[in-house]
Each structure stands twice: as C-alpha cells, then as structure tokens.
Design a protein around this motif. Structure first.
Motif, mmCIF file in Angstrom:
data_model
loop_
_atom_site.group_PDB
_atom_site.id
_atom_site.type_symbol
_atom_site.label_atom_id
_atom_site.label_comp_id
_atom_site.label_asym_id
_atom_site.label_seq_id
_atom_site.Cartn_x
_atom_site.Cartn_y
_atom_site.Cartn_z
ATOM 1 N N GLY A 298 22.518 47.500 -11.249
ATOM 2 C CA GLY A 298 23.185 47.068 -12.604
ATOM 3 C C GLY A 298 23.086 48.120 -13.856
ATOM 4 N N GLY A 299 23.856 47.613 -14.688
ATOM 5 C CA GLY A 299 23.624 48.255 -15.682
ATOM 6 C C GLY A 299 22.164 48.510 -16.509
ATOM 7 N N THR A 300 21.308 47.348 -16.395
ATOM 8 C CA THR A 300 19.894 47.261 -16.876
ATOM 9 C C THR A 300 18.877 47.298 -15.723
ATOM 10 N N THR A 301 19.508 46.602 -14.721
ATOM 11 C CA THR A 301 18.272 46.831 -13.629
ATOM 12 C C THR A 301 18.684 47.219 -12.379
ATOM 13 N N ILE A 302 17.951 47.787 -11.362
ATOM 14 C CA ILE A 302 18.380 48.117 -9.983
ATOM 15 C C ILE A 302 17.347 47.021 -9.058
ATOM 16 N N LYS A 303 18.118 46.166 -8.517
ATOM 17 C CA LYS A 303 17.414 45.388 -7.635
ATOM 18 C C LYS A 303 17.375 45.929 -5.944
ATOM 19 N N TYR A 304 16.433 45.525 -5.295
ATOM 20 C CA TYR A 304 16.374 46.039 -4.139
ATOM 21 C C TYR A 304 15.574 45.279 -3.121
ATOM 22 N N GLY A 305 15.665 45.466 -1.549
ATOM 23 C CA GLY A 305 14.956 44.585 -0.846
ATOM 24 C C GLY A 305 15.371 45.117 0.518
ATOM 25 N N LEU A 306 14.853 44.563 1.633
ATOM 26 C CA LEU A 306 15.042 44.669 2.983
ATOM 27 C C LEU A 306 16.071 43.392 3.361
ATOM 28 N N VAL A 307 16.955 43.783 4.001
ATOM 29 C CA VAL A 307 18.042 42.906 4.665
ATOM 30 C C VAL A 307 18.125 42.762 6.125
ATOM 31 N N ASP A 308 17.631 41.651 6.602
ATOM 32 C CA ASP A 308 17.990 41.635 8.251
ATOM 33 C C ASP A 308 19.529 41.328 8.584
ATOM 34 N N ASP A 309 19.478 41.361 9.940
ATOM 35 C CA ASP A 309 20.832 40.902 10.579
ATOM 36 C C ASP A 309 21.203 39.682 10.318
ATOM 37 N N GLN A 310 20.344 38.587 9.731
ATOM 38 C CA GLN A 310 20.954 37.466 9.357
ATOM 39 C C GLN A 310 21.382 36.992 7.812
ATOM 40 N N GLY A 311 21.152 38.430 7.256
ATOM 41 C CA GLY A 311 21.279 38.194 5.943
ATOM 42 C C GLY A 311 20.021 37.744 5.131
ATOM 43 N N ARG A 312 19.063 37.645 5.612
ATOM 44 C CA ARG A 312 17.896 37.265 4.885
ATOM 45 C C ARG A 312 17.014 38.463 4.222
ATOM 46 N N VAL A 313 16.645 38.148 2.871
ATOM 47 C CA VAL A 313 16.174 39.436 2.241
ATOM 48 C C VAL A 313 14.805 39.120 1.723
ATOM 49 N N SER A 314 13.884 40.337 1.953
ATOM 50 C CA SER A 314 12.550 40.350 1.917
ATOM 51 C C SER A 314 11.883 41.634 1.232
ATOM 52 N N THR A 315 10.721 41.566 0.960
ATOM 53 C CA THR A 315 10.238 42.455 0.098
ATOM 54 C C THR A 315 10.783 43.161 -1.160
ATOM 55 N N LYS A 316 11.484 41.958 -1.856
ATOM 56 C CA LYS A 316 12.598 42.261 -3.219
ATOM 57 C C LYS A 316 11.521 42.914 -4.253
ATOM 58 N N ASN A 317 12.345 43.843 -5.146
ATOM 59 C CA ASN A 317 11.501 44.463 -6.341
ATOM 60 C C ASN A 317 12.834 44.959 -7.063
ATOM 61 N N SER A 318 12.195 45.597 -8.145
ATOM 62 C CA SER A 318 13.466 45.987 -9.027
ATOM 63 C C SER A 318 12.853 47.076 -10.015
ATOM 64 N N VAL A 319 13.718 47.893 -10.601
ATOM 65 C CA VAL A 319 13.224 48.761 -11.646
ATOM 66 C C VAL A 319 14.348 48.990 -12.590
ATOM 67 N N GLN A 320 14.125 49.225 -13.737
ATOM 68 C CA GLN A 320 14.893 49.540 -14.875
ATOM 69 C C GLN A 320 16.152 50.694 -14.524
ATOM 70 N N THR A 321 17.072 50.395 -14.692
ATOM 71 C CA THR A 321 18.077 51.499 -14.373
ATOM 72 C C THR A 321 18.098 52.684 -15.382
ATOM 73 N N SER A 322 17.967 53.809 -14.839
ATOM 74 C CA SER A 322 18.305 54.847 -15.812
ATOM 75 C C SER A 322 19.692 55.235 -15.782
ATOM 76 N N HIS A 323 20.259 55.558 -17.105
ATOM 77 C CA HIS A 323 21.562 56.000 -17.077
ATOM 78 C C HIS A 323 21.892 57.684 -17.288
ATOM 79 N N ILE A 324 20.843 58.201 -17.022
ATOM 80 C CA ILE A 324 21.035 59.703 -16.693
ATOM 81 C C ILE A 324 21.090 59.890 -15.060
ATOM 82 N N LYS A 325 22.057 60.725 -14.763
ATOM 83 C CA LYS A 325 22.465 60.920 -13.332
ATOM 84 C C LYS A 325 21.643 61.347 -12.332
ATOM 85 N N ASP A 326 20.766 62.481 -12.764
ATOM 86 C CA ASP A 326 19.900 62.885 -11.913
ATOM 87 C C ASP A 326 18.559 61.813 -11.968
#
Length: 307
Positions: A8-36
């Motif tokens: 997202g423009g503000t936050t990157i959300k992420y986690g593990l997703v299994d074959d049934q679409g269940r999400v676990s170990t979710k976390n997030s970080v602030q999105t950098s707008h500098i490419k590298d």
C-alpha cells in the motif's frame, strides 16, 4: 505454503497463506517510496520466511500492472513506475513471483473464499483514498489489453468543467478520502474562508456530524451517495453483473450500506429502462468479506493459478 504481500502507499502487509487461503504470521512495515529501499524491504520480508517451505510469492500493489509484472503505474509510489517488479524480485529471491493490482486481488480473493464464491460474473468496487475495481468474467479476472480494466475511479459522472475534467471523476466525487472527505473539506472552507484546521479525513466523523445536524455534512453525504449510486448504475448497464461487491473499510458500516442501497433504489426507480426491468433483473450490492487480508489472499490465489 505461500507468502502474501500487499503493498500500500502507507503500509506493506504480509503473511503466510496456505492452500485454503488461511493467513498466518501476519505483520506490516511502513512503505518506503524510494525504489531501492522498497525492493530491499520486499526481499527482506521474503528472506524472513526462508525456514518455511515456500512455493512462491503473491504480491498485490496499486496501479496498472501488466501480466508480465511491468508496473505501468503504481499509485502514489511513483518510484516504481516503469519497473518490472516481478523480474527484479525473482532474480533476487529465486522464487516464483506474481504481481496483481490490489483491487483485482480483492475481487478474486472474494471468488476463492469470500462473498463471491457463488458468482461467475461480478464486479468489485473498492472504496478508499480513490476507487479501485475488479472485473470477473466467467470466473476469471479481466484485466484488459493494457492492464487498465477496472480503473472505475477514472469514470466521469457529471457535466464537464472547462479545466481539469478529472474533478468530476468517480475518484474525486465518490471515493472516501478523495471524494467524500475532499468535497466536505472544500465546502467547509467555502463556508468560512478564514477557518483553520477544518480538514476531516474520516468518513465516520462526517457521518456523525450529519447526524448531529450539521448542514454541510448532510449536503455532502447526500451528494456522495448519489454520485456513488450513479457510478454503480453505469457499471450495471455496462457489465450486467450477477452482483457488485463493495470493499474498503466503509463497506463494513451498516449505516453506509443501508443509505447506499436506499439511494440506489431511488435512482433506479427514476430511470425508465431500469425501472421497467426491476422485477426481471436484480443486481445485489454486497459487502466484501475478507477486508484487510484480501490483497494477500487474492495475490496468492493468482500465483496458484499460474503455477
């Protein structure tokens, strides 16, 4: 197991997703707008799961995204414009990568395990800062010739001004921040040119002010529901979907849903052709189910289909 990432423009959300679409170990970080720096963030997220058996990485992101992973645009993350993010990341992490527009990810996630499981032809309208969209035809996402299909926010819904005609776009009239809140703040400033700190970027605050009798809030909300309904009517007659799903945080609010459906019914009853078909063709307006996890889930589903 897959890694799901929602940029997202503000936050990157992420986690593990299994074959049934269940999400676990979710976390997030602030999105950098500098490419590298942003690419380094994504590689770090993926490397943090190196002890898991990962089959691939599904990424949702804003903007117009080509099937080969080229980001024609990237919303507010201007540094990614013209970047083939799929190619860059696959070279760095040695895993299959799939990248999909964020609203498209929401739409297809709802088909997998959400409120669109029983539909083959439907639309998803995601209300936020702007308006994103997803088009599903015969159970598959339709992205258009250039990856631009579903940019519902670009639609024009009113008489054109002489200057920037995007001022009467769906984005600036019927989105939550770019539309409702923007229009409210404009009117509040016009009401008192010397007012300070009147900017409001919370739809529910405007709704509360309307309940308490504030005329500006009442007027802007009324126009917001009208503009949103006009856009939905245009989508109905262009796509004839089985249903339209409404996403974004505001879609969870019962008052919003009731007011929108009421205004839409009022306008449909005043449109002779729609009204004539009211007992033959019905297109329900349904809130999305998955909310904050939809981007990750839809991105992983797309990767699974590719693999």
């Amino acid at each position: 197991m897959f890694i799901g990432i929602d940029i997202g423009g503000t936050t990157i959300k992420y986690g593990l997703v299994d074959d049934q679409g269940r999400v676990s170990t979710k976390n997030s970080v602030q999105t950098s707008h500098i490419k590298d720096d942003l690419i380094h963030q994504l590689v770090t997220i993926i490397d943090n799961y190196k002890d898991e058996e990962i089959d691939g990485v599904g990424i949702s992101a804003p903007g117009i995204i080509q099937k080969n992973g080229l980001m024609t645009t990237a919303g507010s993350i201007h540094s990614l414009y013209g970047t083939n993010l799929k190619m860059v990341l696959e070279e760095k992490v040695n895993l299959p990568i799939s990248i999909i527009n964020d609203a498209n990810a929401v739409a297809i996630a709802e088909k997998w395990i959400g409120n669109a499981k029983d539909f083959e032809n439907y639309l998803c309208v995601v209300l936020g800062t702007g308006i994103g969209g997803g088009i599903v035809i015969d159970g598959k996402l339709f992205s258009g010739a250039h990856g631009m299909a579903g940019e519902f926010g670009w639609m024009l819904i009113d008489r054109l001004p002489k200057e920037d005609i995007e001022k009467v776009s769906y984005n600036q009239r019927a989105a939550v921040v770019g539309g409702l809140c923007h229009q409210y703040n404009l009117k509040k400033h016009l009401e008192n040119l010397e007012a300070e700190d009147v900017d409001v970027y919370d739809a529910f605050e405007i709704m509360n002010r309307a309940k308490n009798g504030e005329k500006v809030a009442q007027s802007v909300l009324e126009q917001f529901y009208t503009d949103l309904s006009v856009g939905l009517m245009n989508l109905m007659c262009n796509f004839d979907p089985e249903a339209i799903l409404i996403g974004g945080g505001i879609s969870e609010n019962e008052e919003f849903s009731n007011q929108l459906k009421q205004r839409l019914e009022e306008l449909l009853s005043k449109h002779e052709s729609f009204h004539r078909l009211k007992n033959i063709i019905q297109i329900p307006i349904i809130p999305t189910k998955l909310q904050n996890d939809a981007g990750m889930i839809g991105a992983v589903y797309t990767l699974k289909q590719f693999l």
